[in-house]
Design a protein around this motif. Sequence first.
Motif, PDB file in Angstrom:
ATOM      1  N   UNK A 162      51.731  39.744  36.157  1.00 51.45           N
ATOM      2  CA  UNK A 162      51.330  41.109  35.604  1.00 51.45           C
ATOM      3  C   UNK A 162      49.836  40.840  35.288  1.00 51.45           C
ATOM      4  N   UNK A 163      49.434  39.716  34.627  1.00 47.78           N
ATOM      5  CA  UNK A 163      47.901  39.186  34.454  1.00 47.78           C
ATOM      6  C   UNK A 163      47.243  39.809  35.589  1.00 47.78           C
ATOM      7  N   UNK A 164      47.637  39.253  36.707  1.00 44.43           N
ATOM      8  CA  UNK A 164      46.950  39.234  38.205  1.00 44.43           C
ATOM      9  C   UNK A 164      47.070  40.858  38.742  1.00 44.43           C
ATOM     10  N   UNK A 165      47.947  41.509  38.355  1.00 43.65           N
ATOM     11  CA  UNK A 165      47.911  43.145  38.916  1.00 43.65           C
ATOM     12  C   UNK A 165      46.936  43.739  37.985  1.00 43.65           C
ATOM     13  N   UNK A 166      47.151  43.396  36.517  1.00 41.23           N
ATOM     14  CA  UNK A 166      46.245  44.071  35.725  1.00 41.23           C
ATOM     15  C   UNK A 166      44.763  43.831  36.027  1.00 41.23           C
TER      16      UNK A 166
ATOM     17  N   UNK B  84      41.713  36.313  41.498  1.00 40.40           N
ATOM     18  CA  UNK B  84      42.693  35.307  41.524  1.00 40.40           C
ATOM     19  C   UNK B  84      42.107  34.060  40.754  1.00 40.40           C
ATOM     20  N   UNK B  85      40.865  33.835  40.764  1.00 40.81           N
ATOM     21  CA  UNK B  85      40.420  32.684  39.975  1.00 40.81           C
ATOM     22  C   UNK B  85      40.298  33.151  38.641  1.00 40.81           C
ATOM     23  N   UNK B  86      39.919  34.138  38.651  1.00 41.96           N
ATOM     24  CA  UNK B  86      39.885  34.950  37.122  1.00 41.96           C
ATOM     25  C   UNK B  86      41.162  34.861  36.241  1.00 41.96           C
ATOM     26  N   UNK B  87      42.179  35.091  37.076  1.00 39.55           N
ATOM     27  CA  UNK B  87      43.815  35.242  36.338  1.00 39.55           C
ATOM     28  C   UNK B  87      44.041  33.829  36.125  1.00 39.55           C
ATOM     29  N   UNK B  88      43.578  32.877  37.240  1.00 37.49           N
ATOM     30  CA  UNK B  88      44.252  31.308  36.631  1.00 37.49           C
ATOM     31  C   UNK B  88      43.285  30.738  35.488  1.00 37.49           C
TER      32      UNK B  88
ATOM     33  N   UNK C  73      49.200  31.204  45.026  1.00 37.84           N
ATOM     34  CA  UNK C  73      49.500  31.959  46.298  1.00 37.84           C
ATOM     35  C   UNK C  73      50.130  33.343  46.012  1.00 37.84           C
ATOM     36  N   UNK C  74      50.998  33.652  45.151  1.00 39.08           N
ATOM     37  CA  UNK C  74      51.503  34.668  44.673  1.00 39.08           C
ATOM     38  C   UNK C  74      50.451  35.572  43.966  1.00 39.08           C
ATOM     39  N   UNK C  75      49.510  34.834  43.169  1.00 41.48           N
ATOM     40  CA  UNK C  75      48.659  35.546  42.260  1.00 41.48           C
ATOM     41  C   UNK C  75      47.622  36.468  43.495  1.00 41.48           C
ATOM     42  N   UNK C  76      47.063  35.313  44.380  1.00 44.05           N
ATOM     43  CA  UNK C  76      46.116  36.072  45.248  1.00 44.05           C
ATOM     44  C   UNK C  76      46.604  37.058  46.017  1.00 44.05           C
TER      45      UNK C  76
END
Length: 194
Positions: free
Chosen positions: A88-92, A61-65, A41-44
Amino acid sequence: MREAVQIGRNPSSEPDLQELVGRVALGDEGAFAAVYDAVAGPVLGVARAVLRDQAHSEEVAQEVLVEVWRTAPRYRPDFGTAINWILTLAHRRAVDRVRSVEAAAARDHKAALLDRTPEFDEVTEQVEARLEREQVRRCLRTLTEIQRQAVALAYYRGLTYRQVAEALALPLGTVKTRLRDGLIRLRDCLGVTA
């Protein structure tokens, strides 16, 4: 002194995220499922805040996970919390996607402009055509009157030899000779090589 109040999950019933990421680093799929549930949820949300597009946000989001699964061994707790690392990974990744989409749009725009650009210089073509017409007119003035009339009827009006002969009231053989002689003079005047 007051104790910190935890909102949400009971911290004693579930392992913390930092411990789960450590287990993910060892290849524990169950730990990854727990991390996924905790951070999806937070990543999305981070991806959506940057991208403003649902489909791109879900892809990011999927790529980050997936990246969390692959790069969990690189996580260092002394540099920050596990959730901060993941967000941070998600934001980048979301910023990278924005840049990628903008670059693709710029490429498409540039390609569209190139498609509208003529393959040749129209002004140059027009000037060359005008100069060629002037040279042909000048060379036509060097022909005899019968040659000029025969060439004009045959090449500008599209008449056959017989029709030219009828229009000029001349024998067919004479018209053919005048045309041949006129074309030879034009060729020489224009500097055309055979």
